[in-house]
Design a protein around this motif. Structure first.
Motif, mmCIF file in Angstrom:
data_model
loop_
_atom_site.group_PDB
_atom_site.id
_atom_site.type_symbol
_atom_site.label_atom_id
_atom_site.label_comp_id
_atom_site.label_asym_id
_atom_site.label_seq_id
_atom_site.Cartn_x
_atom_site.Cartn_y
_atom_site.Cartn_z
ATOM 1 N N GLU A 14 0.826 -1.204 0.000
ATOM 2 C CA GLU A 14 0.000 0.000 0.000
ATOM 3 C C GLU A 14 0.860 1.255 0.000
ATOM 4 O OE1 GLU A 14 -3.982 -1.652 2.353
ATOM 5 O OE2 GLU A 14 -2.352 -0.692 3.472
ATOM 6 N N LEU A 15 1.962 1.164 0.729
ATOM 7 C CA LEU A 15 2.876 2.317 0.785
ATOM 8 C C LEU A 15 3.516 2.563 -0.576
ATOM 9 C CD1 LEU A 15 4.183 4.478 2.527
ATOM 10 C CD2 LEU A 15 5.950 2.831 3.163
ATOM 11 N N LEU A 16 3.889 1.480 -1.256
ATOM 12 C CA LEU A 16 4.484 1.622 -2.582
ATOM 13 C C LEU A 16 3.465 2.185 -3.572
ATOM 14 C CD1 LEU A 16 6.539 -1.704 -2.850
ATOM 15 C CD2 LEU A 16 7.423 0.615 -2.537
ATOM 16 N N ASP A 17 2.253 1.719 -3.485
ATOM 17 C CA ASP A 17 1.218 2.226 -4.380
ATOM 18 C C ASP A 17 0.968 3.708 -4.138
ATOM 19 O OD1 ASP A 17 0.979 -0.302 -5.422
ATOM 20 O OD2 ASP A 17 -0.758 -0.853 -4.171
ATOM 21 N N LEU A 18 1.027 4.092 -2.855
ATOM 22 C CA LEU A 18 0.798 5.493 -2.514
ATOM 23 C C LEU A 18 1.899 6.370 -3.089
ATOM 24 C CD1 LEU A 18 -0.821 7.646 -0.969
ATOM 25 C CD2 LEU A 18 0.548 7.075 1.058
ATOM 26 N N VAL A 19 3.130 5.893 -3.008
ATOM 27 C CA VAL A 19 4.272 6.671 -3.504
ATOM 28 C C VAL A 19 4.205 6.798 -5.015
ATOM 29 C CG1 VAL A 19 6.778 6.644 -3.776
ATOM 30 C CG2 VAL A 19 5.757 6.112 -1.560
ATOM 31 N N VAL A 20 3.846 5.711 -5.676
ATOM 32 C CA VAL A 20 3.767 5.740 -7.138
ATOM 33 C C VAL A 20 2.668 6.692 -7.608
ATOM 34 C CG1 VAL A 20 3.229 4.356 -9.191
ATOM 35 C CG2 VAL A 20 4.750 3.445 -7.413
ATOM 36 N N SER A 21 1.551 6.658 -6.940
ATOM 37 C CA SER A 21 0.426 7.496 -7.341
ATOM 38 C C SER A 21 0.644 8.968 -7.006
ATOM 39 C CB SER A 21 -0.865 6.992 -6.683
ATOM 40 O OG SER A 21 -0.748 7.107 -5.264
ATOM 41 N N ASN A 22 1.464 9.219 -5.994
ATOM 42 C CA ASN A 22 1.715 10.608 -5.578
ATOM 43 C C ASN A 22 3.180 10.734 -5.146
ATOM 44 O OD1 ASN A 22 1.674 13.218 -4.691
ATOM 45 N ND2 ASN A 22 -0.146 12.989 -3.428
ATOM 46 N N PRO A 23 4.110 11.125 -6.059
ATOM 47 C CA PRO A 23 5.539 11.198 -5.735
ATOM 48 C C PRO A 23 5.846 12.127 -4.573
ATOM 49 C CG PRO A 23 5.188 11.349 -8.088
ATOM 50 C CD PRO A 23 3.836 11.457 -7.455
ATOM 51 N N LYS A 24 5.045 13.147 -4.327
ATOM 52 C CA LYS A 24 5.327 14.072 -3.230
ATOM 53 C C LYS A 24 5.233 13.385 -1.875
ATOM 54 C CE LYS A 24 3.825 18.252 -5.657
ATOM 55 N NZ LYS A 24 2.909 19.424 -5.619
ATOM 56 N N VAL A 25 4.529 12.295 -1.856
ATOM 57 C CA VAL A 25 4.405 11.568 -0.596
ATOM 58 C C VAL A 25 5.750 11.018 -0.155
ATOM 59 C CG1 VAL A 25 3.325 9.574 0.513
ATOM 60 C CG2 VAL A 25 1.995 11.005 -1.037
ATOM 61 N N MET A 26 6.611 10.683 -1.150
ATOM 62 C CA MET A 26 7.932 10.122 -0.823
ATOM 63 C C MET A 26 8.755 11.083 0.015
ATOM 64 S SD MET A 26 9.754 7.468 -1.107
ATOM 65 C CE MET A 26 11.463 6.953 -0.961
ATOM 66 N N ARG A 27 8.696 12.346 -0.341
ATOM 67 C CA ARG A 27 9.437 13.350 0.414
ATOM 68 C C ARG A 27 8.921 13.455 1.835
ATOM 69 N NH1 ARG A 27 14.264 15.563 1.002
ATOM 70 N NH2 ARG A 27 14.141 17.612 1.984
ATOM 71 N N THR A 28 7.613 13.391 1.991
ATOM 72 C CA THR A 28 7.017 13.467 3.326
ATOM 73 C C THR A 28 7.432 12.274 4.167
ATOM 74 O OG1 THR A 28 5.117 14.623 2.405
ATOM 75 C CG2 THR A 28 4.870 13.675 4.593
ATOM 76 N N ILE A 29 7.466 11.111 3.510
ATOM 77 C CA ILE A 29 7.839 9.900 4.252
ATOM 78 C C ILE A 29 9.298 9.954 4.676
ATOM 79 C CG2 ILE A 29 8.122 7.401 4.052
ATOM 80 C CD1 ILE A 29 5.690 7.406 2.197
ATOM 81 N N THR A 30 10.171 10.347 3.760
ATOM 82 C CA THR A 30 11.600 10.388 4.095
ATOM 83 C C THR A 30 11.896 11.468 5.128
ATOM 84 O OG1 THR A 30 11.951 11.842 2.189
ATOM 85 C CG2 THR A 30 12.317 9.481 1.856
ATOM 86 N N ASP A 31 11.209 12.600 5.044
ATOM 87 C CA ASP A 31 11.425 13.654 6.039
ATOM 88 C C ASP A 31 11.024 13.203 7.418
ATOM 89 O OD1 ASP A 31 12.422 15.271 4.113
ATOM 90 O OD2 ASP A 31 10.623 16.506 3.880
ATOM 91 N N ALA A 32 10.071 12.298 7.492
ATOM 92 C CA ALA A 32 9.611 11.831 8.793
ATOM 93 C C ALA A 32 10.546 10.790 9.389
ATOM 94 C CB ALA A 32 8.197 11.267 8.658
#
Length: 217
Positions: A14-32
């Motif tokens: 689910e996390l991978l699907d979320l990142v693929v569908s919305n690349p900006k989410v990756m930055r939020t995840i890594t910042d956290a």
């Protein structure tokens, strides 16, 4: 989208699907991620970044960073060696020039005092300055003091009685002698005069024992 995204309930897919569908989410995840925060904090300071890179090279000697460093070192080492050699030559040359200039100033100070230094004497003055704690700024005073040590001492010997031919009776009598008179030291007149001079110089109590008159004394 909030920066503090709660990713714990999501599965990996689910996390991978979320990142693929919305690349900006990756930055939020890594910042956290606290590890990312620590990495960025360390790399924000040059001294920390250099330490991390050094550790990375030691841990992975075949990494791209390690190979790049070895290549750069091989490229700059000859240049660094040339720069060091040039620096040493310039330092040595400056030291020699400073020494020559200082010795020339010692000669100039000596000339001002009416003296001319011989070969080796400027170096002797340098030793004199070290032994007597003269600094470079006191070089002129040191030269003056050194010259004073070279002034010959005044003679202190004084003859017991000055001998002057003008007042000597024998010298006057010689002017009156003819070509046939005996002027040798064995003549009575010569012996008498020599004994008189002997006693005037060494005292009347000292026996006349001049080797020149030993045969007739």
């Amino acid at each position: 989208m909030p920066r503090d995204l709660e990713t714990e309930p999501l599965t990996e897919q689910e996390l991978l699907d979320l990142v693929v569908s919305n690349p900006k989410v990756m930055r939020t995840i890594t910042d956290a991620d606290p590890r990312v925060k620590l990495h960025e904090l360390l790399y924000s300071k040059p001294e920390f970044r250099e330490a991390i890179e050094e550790m990375g090279v030691k841990v992975a000697p075949d990494s791209h960073l390690a190979r790049a460093r070895r290549h750069a070192r091989a490229e700059i080492e000859p240049l660094v060696k040339e720069v060091k050699t040039l620096h040493q030559e310039l330092t040595t040359r400056k030291s020699e020039q400073d020494t020559s200039a200082f010795l020339a100033s010692l000669r100039r100070y000596a000339n001002e005092e009416g003296a001319e230094l011989l070969e080796g004497e400027p170096e002797e003055i340098v030793t004199f300055m070290k032994d007597n704690q003269y600094g470079p700024k006191a070089a002129q005073a040191a030269v003056r003091a050194w010259l004073e040590t070279k002034v010959p001492a005044e003679p202190t010997f004084e003859p017991a009685k000055p001998f002057t031919f003008a007042d000597d009776e024998h010298a006057k009598s010689l002017d009156k002698l003819g070509p046939g008179d005996d002027l040798g030291p064995a003549t009575p007149r010569g012996i008498a005069h020599a004994e008189k001079v002997w006693h005037s110089m060494f005292g009347g109590n000292r026996k006349f024992t001049s080797p020149a008159f030993a045969a007739t004394a």
